[in-house]
Design an enzyme around this catalytic site. Sequence first.
Site, PDB file in Angstrom:
ATOM      1  N   GLY A  55      12.905   8.838  -6.296  1.00 34.24           N
ATOM      2  CA  GLY A  55      13.093   8.132  -7.556  1.00 34.24           C
ATOM      3  C   GLY A  55      12.516   8.873  -8.736  1.00 34.24           C
ATOM      4  N   GLN A  87      19.932   3.168  -5.297  1.00 33.46           N
ATOM      5  CA  GLN A  87      19.594   2.222  -6.353  1.00 33.46           C
ATOM      6  C   GLN A  87      18.738   2.851  -7.450  1.00 33.46           C
ATOM      7  OE1 GLN A  87      16.146   1.349  -5.854  1.00 33.46           O
ATOM      8  NE2 GLN A  87      15.787  -0.557  -6.967  1.00 33.46           N
ATOM      9  N   LYS A 132      18.611  15.880   1.443  1.00 34.28           N
ATOM     10  CA  LYS A 132      18.436  15.671   0.012  1.00 34.28           C
ATOM     11  C   LYS A 132      18.486  16.979  -0.771  1.00 34.28           C
ATOM     12  CE  LYS A 132      15.946  11.303  -0.345  1.00 34.28           C
ATOM     13  NZ  LYS A 132      14.714  10.644  -0.833  1.00 34.28           N
ATOM     14  N   ASP A 188       5.110   9.013  -3.346  1.00 29.33           N
ATOM     15  CA  ASP A 188       4.614   7.636  -3.376  1.00 29.33           C
ATOM     16  C   ASP A 188       3.628   7.371  -2.256  1.00 29.33           C
ATOM     17  OD1 ASP A 188       6.223   7.584  -1.152  1.00 29.33           O
ATOM     18  OD2 ASP A 188       7.259   5.723  -1.662  1.00 29.33           O
ATOM     19  N   ASN A 189       2.889   8.405  -1.845  1.00 24.81           N
ATOM     20  CA  ASN A 189       1.896   8.180  -0.794  1.00 24.81           C
ATOM     21  C   ASN A 189       0.592   8.877  -1.161  1.00 24.81           C
ATOM     22  OD1 ASN A 189       1.633  10.898   0.924  1.00 24.81           O
ATOM     23  ND2 ASN A 189       3.791  10.647   0.337  1.00 24.81           N
ATOM     24  N   CYS A 233       6.759   1.805  -2.221  1.00 21.91           N
ATOM     25  CA  CYS A 233       7.954   1.259  -2.862  1.00 21.91           C
ATOM     26  C   CYS A 233       8.862   0.601  -1.835  1.00 21.91           C
ATOM     27  CB  CYS A 233       8.702   2.364  -3.603  1.00 21.91           C
ATOM     28  SG  CYS A 233       7.857   2.932  -5.100  1.00 21.91           S
ATOM     29  N   CYS A 270       7.142  -5.687  12.030  1.00 18.06           N
ATOM     30  CA  CYS A 270       7.213  -5.603  10.572  1.00 18.06           C
ATOM     31  C   CYS A 270       8.458  -4.791  10.243  1.00 18.06           C
ATOM     32  CB  CYS A 270       5.946  -4.988   9.992  1.00 18.06           C
ATOM     33  SG  CYS A 270       5.628  -3.283  10.515  1.00 18.06           S
TER      34      CYS A 270
END
Length: 379
Positions: free
Chosen positions: A41, A72, A86, A130-131, A189, A337
């Site tokens: 993102g 998204q 990617k 994001d870690n 996220c 989970c």
Amino acid sequence: MPDLTPDELSRYARHLAIPEFGIEGQRKLRAARVLCIGAGGLGSPITMYLAAAGIGGLGLVDPDVVEITNLQRQILFGQKDLGRKKLDAARDRLADINPHVDLQVYPELFTAANAMKIAADYDVIIDGTDNFPTRYLSNDVAVWLRKPNVYGSILRFDGQVGVFAPHLGAPCYRCMCPQPPPPGMVPSCAEGGVLGVLPGLIGTMQALEAIKLITGIGQPLLGKLMHVDTLSMRFRTLTLRRDPSCPVCGENPTITEPIDYQGFCGITASAPPDVPTMTVHELKELREAGDNHFLLDVREPHEQSISRISGAVLIPLGELGTRTAELPRDRRILVHCKSGGRSARAVSLLRDKGFENVWNISGGIIAWAREIDPTMAEY
């Protein structure tokens, strides 16, 4: 600094028309090399805007493939890229934006083993991850290599941007966050969600900070942390100070080479060895055999609204410690989970509270969707 070709002079005409930027600013961009860690993102707007702006060299680190849940917010990719690596998709998109950019891709994790070698040839490091392990690693490498570290983070509706650079008089990330939060306290996220436009805003700001650092225009966020609340559209700028006792950039550093960042952040590669585990196939067999077990879902309510295994009882992990009276002690408890991390912690918690027959479902509901019920929505 390199001269600009006639094509580049035309391409960057709007930059050249800015008196404070001009041809000298453009030549500085052309000579610079930026490393972006993460093609998600944040990495999408970072790399797209830096490529469009005319950065000379761009490095991109990411081992993942494009999944539908990426689309998204990860605007580097489109429907046609699903299932592709990617960085293969990113190479095509960035070359289309600007063929003058020298793009180097690293389809691997950014780790203690390779970080110094990868980052050595770049002028600016941008953290688009994001870690927490990678945040600490990118920070430490930037300090040791004396390179600015442009930081960004996003979650739900809020984002942060800052520039860490002790060699320029600013603090490092460890000065702000000496210790990582306990595992699971700050959701990723994937767990907590993120509004799709938010990484566009924060990533663009990170690209802007890199451009300011390279060209010398304006005032970069050195020693500053800008917080954005997009629901109220409020921007707050906090002043950060260097910690003289910081173990990496302080007066007497004690961390002078890469460490075990997963261990430092309390993250293990798999469930603790004392946590009993079963696969989704074993769970399926038990359900088909009519086994009298209790299936516990420790995700959040919004996650269960996306997908659920029939019969599972929802008690979010954060509430589990105060709701154990709702669980049976005379039946086997199977816990799941999203992917197995939170459920492993839930099993440990319940065993500490005296529950003996508790099992973690390895891979969680994602494994169930991929291996048992392909009609189930993934997220």
